[in-house]
Design a protein around this motif. Structure first.
Motif, PDB file in Angstrom:
ATOM      1  N   THR A   1       6.052   8.139  28.133  1.00 47.79           N
ATOM      2  CA  THR A   1       6.063   9.738  28.256  1.00 47.79           C
ATOM      3  C   THR A   1       5.641  10.066  26.517  1.00 47.79           C
ATOM      4  O   THR A   1       5.085  10.852  26.158  1.00 47.79           O
ATOM      5  N   LYS A   2       6.469   9.039  25.496  1.00 48.19           N
ATOM      6  CA  LYS A   2       6.331   9.696  24.083  1.00 48.19           C
ATOM      7  C   LYS A   2       4.829   9.433  23.761  1.00 48.19           C
ATOM      8  O   LYS A   2       4.469  10.297  23.073  1.00 48.19           O
TER       9      LYS A   2
ATOM     10  N   ASN B   1      11.288   8.561  34.394  1.00 45.55           N
ATOM     11  CA  ASN B   1      10.233   8.243  33.448  1.00 45.55           C
ATOM     12  C   ASN B   1      10.245   7.423  32.578  1.00 45.55           C
ATOM     13  O   ASN B   1      11.642   6.856  32.219  1.00 45.55           O
TER      14      ASN B   1
ATOM     15  N   SER C   1       3.722  23.361  31.097  1.00 47.21           N
ATOM     16  CA  SER C   1       5.091  22.677  32.103  1.00 47.21           C
ATOM     17  C   SER C   1       6.236  23.641  32.000  1.00 47.21           C
ATOM     18  O   SER C   1       6.930  23.831  33.087  1.00 47.21           O
TER      19      SER C   1
ATOM     20  N   ASP D   1       1.564  16.809  21.128  1.00 48.00           N
ATOM     21  CA  ASP D   1       1.338  18.066  21.880  1.00 48.00           C
ATOM     22  C   ASP D   1       2.331  19.225  21.601  1.00 48.00           C
ATOM     23  O   ASP D   1       2.036  20.314  21.252  1.00 48.00           O
TER      24      ASP D   1
ATOM     25  N   THR E   1      12.368  18.276  25.853  1.00 52.61           N
ATOM     26  CA  THR E   1      12.148  17.276  27.094  1.00 52.61           C
ATOM     27  C   THR E   1      11.099  17.753  27.914  1.00 52.61           C
ATOM     28  O   THR E   1      10.664  16.888  28.972  1.00 52.61           O
TER      29      THR E   1
ATOM     30  N   GLU F   1       6.993  18.322  29.004  1.00 55.60           N
ATOM     31  CA  GLU F   1       5.626  17.620  28.872  1.00 55.60           C
ATOM     32  C   GLU F   1       4.985  18.383  27.928  1.00 55.60           C
ATOM     33  O   GLU F   1       4.154  17.804  26.950  1.00 55.60           O
ATOM     34  N   ASP F   2       4.792  19.600  28.371  1.00 54.38           N
ATOM     35  CA  ASP F   2       4.125  20.549  27.437  1.00 54.38           C
ATOM     36  C   ASP F   2       4.365  21.826  27.657  1.00 54.38           C
ATOM     37  O   ASP F   2       5.421  22.207  28.320  1.00 54.38           O
TER      38      ASP F   2
ATOM     39  N   GLN G   1       5.056  15.322  38.961  1.00 56.55           N
ATOM     40  CA  GLN G   1       5.740  14.302  39.734  1.00 56.55           C
ATOM     41  C   GLN G   1       6.102  14.833  41.302  1.00 56.55           C
ATOM     42  O   GLN G   1       6.447  15.786  41.461  1.00 56.55           O
TER      43      GLN G   1
ATOM     44  N   THR H   1       1.966   9.559  25.594  1.00 56.72           N
ATOM     45  CA  THR H   1       0.989  10.410  26.246  1.00 56.72           C
ATOM     46  C   THR H   1       1.213  11.684  25.860  1.00 56.72           C
ATOM     47  O   THR H   1       0.322  12.486  25.753  1.00 56.72           O
ATOM     48  N   VAL H   2       2.550  12.216  25.600  1.00 59.06           N
ATOM     49  CA  VAL H   2       2.924  13.681  25.099  1.00 59.06           C
ATOM     50  C   VAL H   2       2.208  13.597  23.623  1.00 59.06           C
ATOM     51  O   VAL H   2       1.713  14.707  23.322  1.00 59.06           O
TER      52      VAL H   2
ATOM     53  N   LYS I   1       8.428  16.473  35.436  1.00 64.99           N
ATOM     54  CA  LYS I   1       6.830  16.782  35.176  1.00 64.99           C
ATOM     55  C   LYS I   1       6.302  17.375  36.254  1.00 64.99           C
ATOM     56  O   LYS I   1       6.794  17.274  37.404  1.00 64.99           O
TER      57      LYS I   1
END
Length: 434
Positions: free
Chosen positions: A17-18, A12, A87, A24, A81, A83-84, A6, A20-21, A3
């Motif tokens: 992660t699953k 993580n 990134s 998106d 893999t 985050e968005d 980080q 909060t992502v 991320k």
């Protein structure tokens, strides 16, 4: 993928992660192009103010243009893999350019980066919706002109009321689209302001030039106050949702009319069988499923502003992760509205209108006001004429020859003002597409 926030190599938590992502990555593919364009403008501005060297800017832009080319060719893939998308693109720059790639985030936060992407995306979607609305308008206008002399009953309270025409009916929805575009134009003007450079919502100590990125990205102007720039996240989505809901209201009402007029009890219009569906047990059925689904979809879209209000209105100023959910609320609704316009554009040219509808005996009294008006023209007061014609109806003495209807005022049966309506529509369309 690590991320961008980080600071170490800590593993993580997959569940966190699953969650909060969220969804998106399902929607970020439509933001990829705008993220690259925003990054190109940002890199060029950084070089202009001396925060990166010219050769660094050129290297960054070259990589970004390669990514943009892949996106336009539809060969670019979202990394699951990541985050968005933001990134992922920054990671591509770092992988290819090392330390130079890391400089792209100077004087920028993911907050203003995402907000810029969303605004650019929404502006392009407004353009597509405008173009589709234009196509629908042209069909309505042409149908109004073609069938301007074909009468049909008008209703109030779903009771037979006064004579109308297919010209009035089609023309009414054409003019409704004028107001719908006017609201969409106002919304575009508010969205079309550059938030880039507001960073996390409080600006930065770097001497950046926000006018430069405003010009490079084609924004009309900028959101000047950096706190307010961040406050437009959520507000932009709500404003567009309101505009889309009004346009959806027009499409939904038109579709409801079509469903009524297709029924055997009304029997005002028909469509070729390929535009209707049958029943599994009743072989005589011709169901208006297309228009029922448009109606249902448009009702859902009209609920959209309320859903966005419930997500965003209890938030103070500043960024909050709640705002992430606006994408999964608004973006599918945009797709749905465009699909509704596309199917109406496809089906409406095939509509068949019925002639001599008002010959049916049940529409006899629809001309009562016409006869009252004739009596008034001959010297009676309106109230006396009303009582006289009412008594004729009660005693089954009412007769009227509707072949001689003469309506001349603006917007009436005999004066549809289609040229004036088209002028107003074209003016709004050109502003939106300009």
């Amino acid at each position: 993928m690590k991320k961008i926030w980080q600071k170490d190599n800590t593993t993580n938590n997959d569940l966190v992660t699953k969650f909060t992502v969220g969804k998106d990555l399902d929607f970020d593919d439509r933001l990829a192009k705008y993220d690259v364009l925003g990054s190109i403008a940002h890199a060029k501005m950084l070089a202009e103010v001396g925060l990166i060297r010219l050769d660094e800017e050129q290297a960054i832009v070259a990589v970004l243009e390669e990514v943009l080319s892949e996106i336009e060719k539809e060969t670019f893939e979202i990394d699951k893999t990541a985050e968005d998308i933001h990134s992922q693109i920054e990671n591509i720059l770092i992988e290819k350019l090392g330390e130079t790639g890391k400089k792209i985030h100077t004087a920028r936060s993911r907050n203003d980066q995402v907000l810029t992407d969303i605004k650019l995306y929404l502006i392009d979607e407004i353009r597509e919706i405008t173009e589709l609305t234009d196509s629908f308008f042209q069909i309505l206008k042409d149908k109004a002109n073609l069938h301007k002399d074909v009468l049909l009953p008008g209703y109030t309270h779903l009771q037979v009321a006064m004579p109308s025409s297919f010209g009035l009916w089609f023309g009414a929805y054409a003019e409704s689209l004028v107001d719908d575009l006017e609201l969409l134009f106002a919304t575009k003007n508010i969205i079309n302001k550059n938030p880039l450079g507001s960073a996390a919502g409080y600006g930065s100590s770097f001497p950046i030039d926000r006018e430069s990125t405003t010009y490079k990205l084609g924004f009309r102007t900028l959101n000047h106050n950096v706190v307010y720039a961040q406050m437009t996240r959520g507000k932009s989505e709500k404003l567009l949702a309101n505009s889309l809901s009004v346009l959806a209201g027009t499409l939904g009402k038109f579709s409801y009319d079509v469903c009524l007029y297709l029924s055997q009890n009304f029997d005002f219009i028909s469509f070729p069988k390929e535009f209707t569906t049958g029943s599994s047990i009743m072989p005589h059925k011709k169901n208006p499923d297309i228009f029922e689904l448009v109606r249902a979809r448009c009702n859902r879209i009209q609920a959209l502003p309320n859903e966005l209000v419930l997500v965003t209105n209890n938030l103070p100023s500043g960024y909050h992760r709640d705002l992430q959910l606006t994408k999964e609320i608004l973006f599918p609704a945009i797709d749905s509205l465009k699909e509704c316009l596309e199917i109406l554009i496809y089906t409406l040219p095939n509509i068949e209108v019925k002639n001599n509808i008002l010959d049916d005996e049940k529409y006899k009294y629809i001309f009562s006001v016409e006869k009252i008006n004739e009596e008034v023209k001959n010297g009676k007061s309106f109230r006396d004429a009303y009582i006289q014609i009412g008594q004729e109806i009660d005693n089954s003495l009412f007769e009227y020859d509707y072949k001689e209807l003469n309506h001349s005022h603006q917007g009436s049966l005999g004066n549809l003002c289609l040229d004036e309506i088209e002028y107003q529509f074209n003016k709004m369309r050109d502003k939106l597409l300009g």
